[in-house]
Write an enzyme that holds these catalytic residues in place. Structure first.
Site, PDB file in Angstrom:
ATOM      1  N   ARG A  21       0.893  -1.200   0.100  1.00  0.00           N
ATOM      2  CA  ARG A  21       0.220   0.109  -0.047  1.00  0.00           C
ATOM      3  C   ARG A  21       1.002   1.188  -0.064  1.00  0.00           C
ATOM      4  O   ARG A  21       1.818   1.440   0.770  1.00  0.00           O
ATOM      5  CB  ARG A  21      -0.841  -0.239   1.384  1.00  0.00           C
ATOM      6  N   SER A 136     -22.923 -13.290  12.141  1.00  0.00           N
ATOM      7  CA  SER A 136     -22.273 -12.400  11.296  1.00  0.00           C
ATOM      8  C   SER A 136     -22.169 -12.604   9.914  1.00  0.00           C
ATOM      9  O   SER A 136     -21.844 -13.539   9.389  1.00  0.00           O
ATOM     10  CB  SER A 136     -20.733 -12.330  11.983  1.00  0.00           C
ATOM     11  N   SER A 188     -19.633  -1.471   1.928  1.00  0.00           N
ATOM     12  CA  SER A 188     -18.742  -0.307   1.466  1.00  0.00           C
ATOM     13  C   SER A 188     -17.958  -0.721   0.065  1.00  0.00           C
ATOM     14  O   SER A 188     -17.874   0.136  -0.764  1.00  0.00           O
ATOM     15  CB  SER A 188     -17.724   0.151   2.382  1.00  0.00           C
ATOM     16  N   HIS A 216     -21.888   3.716   6.311  1.00  0.00           N
ATOM     17  CA  HIS A 216     -21.825   4.302   4.981  1.00  0.00           C
ATOM     18  C   HIS A 216     -23.317   4.825   4.577  1.00  0.00           C
ATOM     19  O   HIS A 216     -23.514   4.967   3.546  1.00  0.00           O
ATOM     20  CB  HIS A 216     -21.530   3.125   3.914  1.00  0.00           C
ATOM     21  N   THR A 244     -20.406   6.034  12.209  1.00  0.00           N
ATOM     22  CA  THR A 244     -19.354   6.991  12.534  1.00  0.00           C
ATOM     23  C   THR A 244     -19.526   8.336  12.391  1.00  0.00           C
ATOM     24  O   THR A 244     -20.316   8.979  11.784  1.00  0.00           O
ATOM     25  CB  THR A 244     -18.342   6.465  11.266  1.00  0.00           C
ATOM     26  N   LYS A 247     -17.080   9.689   8.472  1.00  0.00           N
ATOM     27  CA  LYS A 247     -17.398   9.777   7.150  1.00  0.00           C
ATOM     28  C   LYS A 247     -18.274  10.907   6.684  1.00  0.00           C
ATOM     29  O   LYS A 247     -17.802  12.153   6.433  1.00  0.00           O
ATOM     30  CB  LYS A 247     -17.770   8.369   6.503  1.00  0.00           C
ATOM     31  N   THR A 277      -8.647   8.134  26.431  1.00  0.00           N
ATOM     32  CA  THR A 277      -9.062   9.568  26.533  1.00  0.00           C
ATOM     33  C   THR A 277     -10.193   9.739  25.739  1.00  0.00           C
ATOM     34  O   THR A 277     -10.247   9.439  24.473  1.00  0.00           O
ATOM     35  CB  THR A 277      -7.794  10.385  26.186  1.00  0.00           C
ATOM     36  N   THR A 362      -8.828  -6.932   0.246  1.00  0.00           N
ATOM     37  CA  THR A 362     -10.098  -5.936   0.312  1.00  0.00           C
ATOM     38  C   THR A 362     -11.154  -6.479  -0.204  1.00  0.00           C
ATOM     39  O   THR A 362     -12.422  -6.411   0.035  1.00  0.00           O
ATOM     40  CB  THR A 362      -9.847  -4.416   0.083  1.00  0.00           C
TER      41      THR A 362
HETATM   42  C1  LIG Z   1     -14.877   2.786   7.916  1.00  0.00           C
HETATM   43  C2  LIG Z   1     -15.868   1.569   8.624  1.00  0.00           C
HETATM   44  C3  LIG Z   1     -15.893   1.457  10.014  1.00  0.00           C
HETATM   45  C4  LIG Z   1     -14.963   2.311  11.062  1.00  0.00           C
HETATM   46  O1  LIG Z   1     -15.215   3.413  11.210  1.00  0.00           O
HETATM   47  P1  LIG Z   1     -14.196   4.496  11.461  1.00  0.00           P
HETATM   48  O2  LIG Z   1     -14.777   5.685  12.200  1.00  0.00           O
HETATM   49  O3  LIG Z   1     -13.569   4.781  10.232  1.00  0.00           O
HETATM   50  O4  LIG Z   1     -13.126   3.993  12.499  1.00  0.00           O
HETATM   51  C5  LIG Z   1     -16.934   0.729  10.530  1.00  0.00           C
HETATM   52  N1  LIG Z   1     -17.645  -0.223   9.541  1.00  0.00           N
HETATM   53  C6  LIG Z   1     -17.863   0.031   8.435  1.00  0.00           C
HETATM   54  C7  LIG Z   1     -18.461  -0.653   7.659  1.00  0.00           C
HETATM   55  C8  LIG Z   1     -16.752   0.767   7.845  1.00  0.00           C
HETATM   56  O5  LIG Z   1     -16.199   0.923   6.737  1.00  0.00           O
END
Ligand SMILES: *Cc1c(COP(=O)(O)O)cnc(C)c1O
Length: 404
Positions: A21, A136, A188, A216, A244, A247, A277, A362
């Site tokens: 990478r 899962s 994703s 996503h 998250t 994103k 923290t 991936t």
């Molecule tokens: C990016 C991602 C995460 C992790 O989220 P981050 O805030 O980037 O650590 C969790 N689940 C999926 C499906 C993701 O693509």
């Protein structure tokens, strides 16, 4: 042991397989997204970013930036401690209320990333609930897989988005065992969407909890950006919704939204929540501003979908193959690791287009792709330039086309 030699030979293995990478050294410019400066050995170059997960450009939104500046002026840089030991600021409390409201849940709990929220929550549930079996989806994100491993509970992997396989596996398990079904709304890499309602129906039938990763989708789908479950009126059927802040909300951090008791349980038992923290108040303030903005404004979501349609139409006109999924993720299929990397390098070096190649592991071999993510800030001219560049490279590389 010669440690240095070991590290180098492992890296040589990655090089040999074309899987090593390389990070693009970028500098984003406020107010000029999706443009960025790329630092190269030959000096700086301008590029247009086509693979950002800052899906709506909220990382540059004036409301978000103002909120972050105000917070840093108001209370300084770091949180100063774990949430338990002086690290909880009012911004964290308000952010959790905002997230609970977004998903129609009683409570929410923030983590330092989405990765941590999946890892800590699934890990803690699996460790603490006696006899829990986690079902899962086969394509779940690495953070969920690692959380389930860390839980050391029984895990059953069901075929991706396959309701028959899920039901067969639920039916085969001990009827008295507590169960949890873990899955995502939008996956994703292929951009496909799971049958949330049907999975919830199975969960009800077999008495299972549901855990949905909406990473996503949050911010981008549903009338207030609550995700696919909001769009489909299903939020109340999910035990836990995870998301998250990094994103489409454009900042950083992760969270779960669920019942008061469940959030309190994770807060009280999850090592990955307790012993770290807290997020800086600035990040919490930026996330609050971003979520509030997207709850009220449908503009970014509409423009986002419009840009996705425009890109797909233009790719079709040139016969450039892409996966026809129902989301905003546009995987342009190359199907060859070396060509995928080569196209990505030429786009970056000569066309000023940055899109990272996605190769094995991936995605499966022979499905290597360019994962393109249009944002509301990509113009018609940007799309034309991207598709024109791909069109030329498709000819040079003798790649198959689809008949438009
Ligand atoms: C990016 C991602 C995460 C992790 O989220 P981050 O805030 O980037 O650590 C969790 N689940 C999926 C499906 C993701 O693509």
């Amino acid at each position: 042991m010669d440690f240095e030699a070991f590290f180098k030979s492992e890296l040589d293995g990655l090089h040999g397989e074309g899987r090593y990478r390389v990070f693009a050294d970028l500098e984003r410019h406020r107010g000029n997204f999706p443009r960025a400066t790329r630092h190269t050995p030959d000096g700086p170059k301008e590029v247009t970013v086509w693979c950002s997960n800052d899906y709506l450009g909220m990382g540059q939104h004036p409301a978000v930036i103002e909120a972050m500046k105000e917070a840093i002026d108001h209370c300084g840089a770091g949180a100063g401690g774990t949430r338990n030991i002086s690290g909880t600021t009012h911004y964290h409390v308000v952010l959790e209320q905002e997230l609970a409201d977004l998903h129609g849940k009683e409570a929410a709990l923030i983590f330092n990333s989405g990765y941590m929220s999946n890892w800590a929550t699934l890990g803690t549930l699996g460790q603490k609930i006696p006899g829990l079996i986690i079902f899962s989806d086969a394509l779940n994100h690495a953070s969920m897989i690692e959380g389930i491993r860390y839980a050391k509970c029984e895990r059953v992997i069901w075929k991706h988005n396959d309701l028959n396989d899920l039901e067969a596996k639920l039916a085969a398990a001990d009827p008295n065992a507590p169960k949890l079904i873990a899955f995502e709304s939008i996956y994703s890499m292929d951009g496909d969407i799971s049958p949330i309602k049907e999975i919830c129906d199975l969960a009800d039938k077999y008495g299972a909890m549901t855990y949905l990763d909406e990473v996503h989708a949050v911010g981008m789908y549903g009338p207030r950006g609550g995700g696919i479950a909001e769009r489909e009126g299903l939020m109340d059927r999910l035990t836990i919704i995870e998301g998250t802040l990094g994103k489409s909300f454009g900042v950083m951090g992760g969270y779960i939204a669920a019942s008061t008791a469940l959030c309190d349980f994770i807060r009280s038992f999850a090592s990955g929540f307790i012993f770290t923290t807290a997020l800086p108040p600035t990040l919490a303030a930026g996330a609050i501003a971003s979520i509030r903005h997207l709850k009220a404004s449908p503009f970014e979501r509409a423009r986002h979908q419009d840009r996705v349609r425009k890109l797909r139409t233009m790719l079709d006109q040139k016969g450039i193959p892409h996966m026809h999924n129902p989301s905003h993720i546009v995987p342009v299929m190359v199907g060859d690791a070396a060509k995928c990397k080569w196209i990505s390098d030429i786009l970056l070096d000569t066309c000023g287009v940055y899109v990272q190649p996605i190769n094995y592991p991936t995605v499966p071999r022979k499905t290597e792709r360019l994962r393109i993510t249009p944002t509301p800030l990509h113009s018609d001219a940007d799309i034309e330039h991207l598709v024109g560049s791909l069109h030329q490279l498709w000819s040079r590389c003798a790649l198959a086309r689809h008949v438009a």
